[in-house]
Design a protein around this motif. Structure first.
Motif, PDB file in Angstrom:
ATOM      1  N   PHE A 168      -3.013  -0.574  19.335  1.00  0.00           N
ATOM      2  CA  PHE A 168      -2.815  -0.103  20.708  1.00  0.00           C
ATOM      3  C   PHE A 168      -1.352   0.216  20.947  1.00  0.00           C
ATOM      4  O   PHE A 168      -0.462  -0.510  20.480  1.00  0.00           O
ATOM      5  N   HIS A 169      -1.113   1.287  21.696  1.00  0.00           N
ATOM      6  CA  HIS A 169       0.236   1.537  22.201  1.00  0.00           C
ATOM      7  C   HIS A 169       0.390   0.749  23.499  1.00  0.00           C
ATOM      8  O   HIS A 169      -0.520   0.739  24.334  1.00  0.00           O
ATOM      9  N   GLY A 170       1.519   0.092  23.681  1.00  0.00           N
ATOM     10  CA  GLY A 170       1.747  -0.755  24.846  1.00  0.00           C
ATOM     11  C   GLY A 170       2.378  -2.061  24.409  1.00  0.00           C
ATOM     12  O   GLY A 170       2.521  -2.330  23.206  1.00  0.00           O
ATOM     13  N   TRP A 171       2.768  -2.876  25.377  1.00  0.00           N
ATOM     14  CA  TRP A 171       3.391  -4.168  25.066  1.00  0.00           C
ATOM     15  C   TRP A 171       2.351  -5.133  24.509  1.00  0.00           C
ATOM     16  O   TRP A 171       1.280  -5.303  25.080  1.00  0.00           O
ATOM     17  N   HIS A 172       2.680  -5.747  23.370  1.00  0.00           N
ATOM     18  CA  HIS A 172       1.839  -6.822  22.829  1.00  0.00           C
ATOM     19  C   HIS A 172       2.615  -7.546  21.736  1.00  0.00           C
ATOM     20  O   HIS A 172       3.637  -7.059  21.257  1.00  0.00           O
ATOM     21  N   SER A 173       2.110  -8.705  21.361  1.00  0.00           N
ATOM     22  CA  SER A 173       2.786  -9.479  20.321  1.00  0.00           C
ATOM     23  C   SER A 173       2.473  -8.880  18.945  1.00  0.00           C
ATOM     24  O   SER A 173       1.464  -8.174  18.788  1.00  0.00           O
ATOM     25  N   PRO A 174       3.336  -9.146  17.950  1.00  0.00           N
ATOM     26  CA  PRO A 174       3.156  -8.506  16.634  1.00  0.00           C
ATOM     27  C   PRO A 174       1.811  -8.796  15.984  1.00  0.00           C
ATOM     28  O   PRO A 174       1.274  -7.943  15.273  1.00  0.00           O
ATOM     29  N   ASP A 175       1.256  -9.971  16.214  1.00  0.00           N
ATOM     30  CA  ASP A 175      -0.015 -10.289  15.559  1.00  0.00           C
ATOM     31  C   ASP A 175      -1.180  -9.502  16.158  1.00  0.00           C
ATOM     32  O   ASP A 175      -2.292  -9.540  15.641  1.00  0.00           O
ATOM     33  N   MET A 176      -0.938  -8.811  17.269  1.00  0.00           N
ATOM     34  CA  MET A 176      -1.981  -7.986  17.885  1.00  0.00           C
ATOM     35  C   MET A 176      -1.786  -6.507  17.564  1.00  0.00           C
ATOM     36  O   MET A 176      -2.425  -5.647  18.165  1.00  0.00           O
ATOM     37  N   ASP A 177      -0.906  -6.198  16.597  1.00  0.00           N
ATOM     38  CA  ASP A 177      -0.489  -4.818  16.403  1.00  0.00           C
ATOM     39  C   ASP A 177      -1.435  -4.004  15.522  1.00  0.00           C
ATOM     40  O   ASP A 177      -1.415  -2.778  15.549  1.00  0.00           O
ATOM     41  N   GLY A 178      -2.233  -4.675  14.700  1.00  0.00           N
ATOM     42  CA  GLY A 178      -3.203  -3.938  13.879  1.00  0.00           C
ATOM     43  C   GLY A 178      -2.598  -2.914  12.947  1.00  0.00           C
ATOM     44  O   GLY A 178      -3.195  -1.853  12.728  1.00  0.00           O
ATOM     45  N   SER A 179      -1.424  -3.219  12.387  1.00  0.00           N
ATOM     46  CA  SER A 179      -0.724  -2.196  11.603  1.00  0.00           C
ATOM     47  C   SER A 179      -0.364  -2.625  10.186  1.00  0.00           C
ATOM     48  O   SER A 179      -0.273  -1.773   9.296  1.00  0.00           O
ATOM     49  N   LEU A 180      -0.131  -3.902   9.958  1.00  0.00           N
ATOM     50  CA  LEU A 180       0.303  -4.357   8.635  1.00  0.00           C
ATOM     51  C   LEU A 180      -0.904  -4.621   7.740  1.00  0.00           C
ATOM     52  O   LEU A 180      -2.024  -4.819   8.240  1.00  0.00           O
ATOM     53  N   PRO A 181      -0.681  -4.642   6.421  1.00  0.00           N
ATOM     54  CA  PRO A 181      -1.819  -4.921   5.521  1.00  0.00           C
ATOM     55  C   PRO A 181      -2.575  -6.197   5.904  1.00  0.00           C
ATOM     56  O   PRO A 181      -3.810  -6.235   5.835  1.00  0.00           O
ATOM     57  N   ALA A 182      -1.835  -7.210   6.349  1.00  0.00           N
ATOM     58  CA  ALA A 182      -2.496  -8.472   6.736  1.00  0.00           C
ATOM     59  C   ALA A 182      -3.383  -8.313   7.964  1.00  0.00           C
ATOM     60  O   ALA A 182      -4.234  -9.168   8.232  1.00  0.00           O
TER      61      ALA A 182
END
Ligand SMILES: [Cu+2]
Length: 362
Positions: free
Chosen positions: A163-177
């Motif tokens: 999602f684009h918008g303010w959120h914590s890194p663990d909610m970013d859905g972008s890294l391999p993890a």
């Protein structure tokens, strides 16, 4: 490609965008494209002579109709938070719970699933989808609400929701993890912040492939309820395109997936009523897309993060992932064309009509 039915692209040789133009003259895309193709292919004749009869017959728009049984671009325009589903069906995918501070908890059921979607009459694209549709369902909240998205990956590849918008890194859905493997699930939770027009898309790699396959959607975050935008007829347009032969060039362009759909089914609006268009560019491979509206100007709220327009124009440019809220009021009844000002995109499907009617017309 193998699972695509009724696919008009031959599989045994590289297929360029120019070749698609020629092919379209034989097949099912648009009359306008057919006219171009005959001129292009007419090596033996004067292009002028060759084009004469084609111009007479080159009414723009596709030949035939797509099925709107599962995905109807007209309904998609004015649907958010699964408002296109009735009662119990809607409750399976969306729930809202008032909170003590006056905001809402909004919960969504989003699943990834592989599915063919019809992008022009008889042309099926083997998409990766959210909830079976491209674009995915539009999410809408008010600034300060809490969003909880229960994501299940029923597809055949790892996917995420970014999602684009303010959120914590663990909610970013972008890294391999962060990848959600097939048959696994993940709960994304964050506050709706800031207000504006945003987007979500898969962020698994290779990124451009996961996005262009269809994993994206619009997110509208309304301003705080004390300072709302004025009432309007509101429309969501996701600009997208499809690389049907996987050569990293698009062959079909659209607003809301179906090439030239709104040429056949004009978007009905009222003269004198404010119209607000939420435009999100999710076109891959082409760096810039645009939207041009005939016969009028519109106010532009880039990213939707202000209440004051930054410009008044009739053509807006949007890079990949860029979005804007447009506001206008139709002065005259009749049909008004809108399309990408990249003419090639327009001829390959990114074109439509508004049909403005007097307020009291039935
Ligand atoms: Cu993905």
């Amino acid at each position: 490609m193998a699972q695509s039915r009724n696919h008009v692209i031959p599989q045994n040789r590289p297929w360029s965008r120019r070749a698609w133009l020629r092919l379209a003259g034989l097949g099912s895309l648009t009359g306008g494209v057919a006219a171009v193709s005959q001129v292009t292919a007419g090596e033996q004749q004067s292009p002028v002579v060759a084009s004469m009869p084609d111009h007479l017959g080159s009414a723009m728009g596709p030949v035939g109709r797509v099925s709107t049984e599962f995905f109807d671009p007209t309904r998609f325009l004015r649907a958010w938070n699964f408002s296109d589903l009735a009662g119990d069906d809607r409750a399976r995918f969306y729930r809202e719970t008032p909170r003590s501070d006056g905001t809402m908890l909004r919960e969504y059921e989003i699943f990834a699933v592989d599915r063919e979607v019809e992008i022009a009459p008889g042309v099926f694209f083997p998409a990766w989808t959210y909830n079976g549709q491209v674009p995915g369902p539009t999410i809408r909240a008010t600034a300060g609400d809490q969003l909880r998205i229960n994501f299940v990956n029923q597809g055949s590849h790892p996917h995420t929701l970014h999602f684009h918008g303010w959120h914590s890194p663990d909610m970013d859905g972008s890294l391999p993890a962060h990848q959600v493997l097939p048959d696994e699930r993940f709960v994304y939770e964050f506050e709706a912040d800031p207000f504006g027009l945003h987007l979500y898309h898969c962020h698994a790699s290779p990124l451009k492939r996961h996005i262009h396959k269809g994993l994206y959607g619009a997110v509208i975050i309304d301003p705080p309820s004390e300072t709302p935008r004025p009432p309007a007829d509101e429309l969501v347009m996701v600009l997208n395109a499809f690389d049907t032969n996987f050569d990293a060039e698009n062959e079909v362009y659209a607003a809301n997936t179906v090439a030239s759909f709104y040429m056949q089914e004009p978007i009905r609006v009222k003269v004198g009523q404010l119209v607000r268009i939420y435009v999100v560019n999710l076109t891959e491979f082409d760096l810039v897309n645009s939207m041009h509206l005939h016969g009028m100007f519109f106010d532009v709220f880039r990213t939707g993060t202000t209440m004051v327009p930054s410009e008044s124009t009739d053509t807006i440019m949007l890079c990949q992932g860029e979005r804007a809220i447009l506001e206008t009021t139709f002065r005259y009844p009749g049909d008004f064309m809108f399309h990408a000002h990249q003419s090639e995109f327009a001829e390959l499907g990114w074109m439509g009509l508004f049909r403005a009617e007097d307020q009291h017309a039935t």
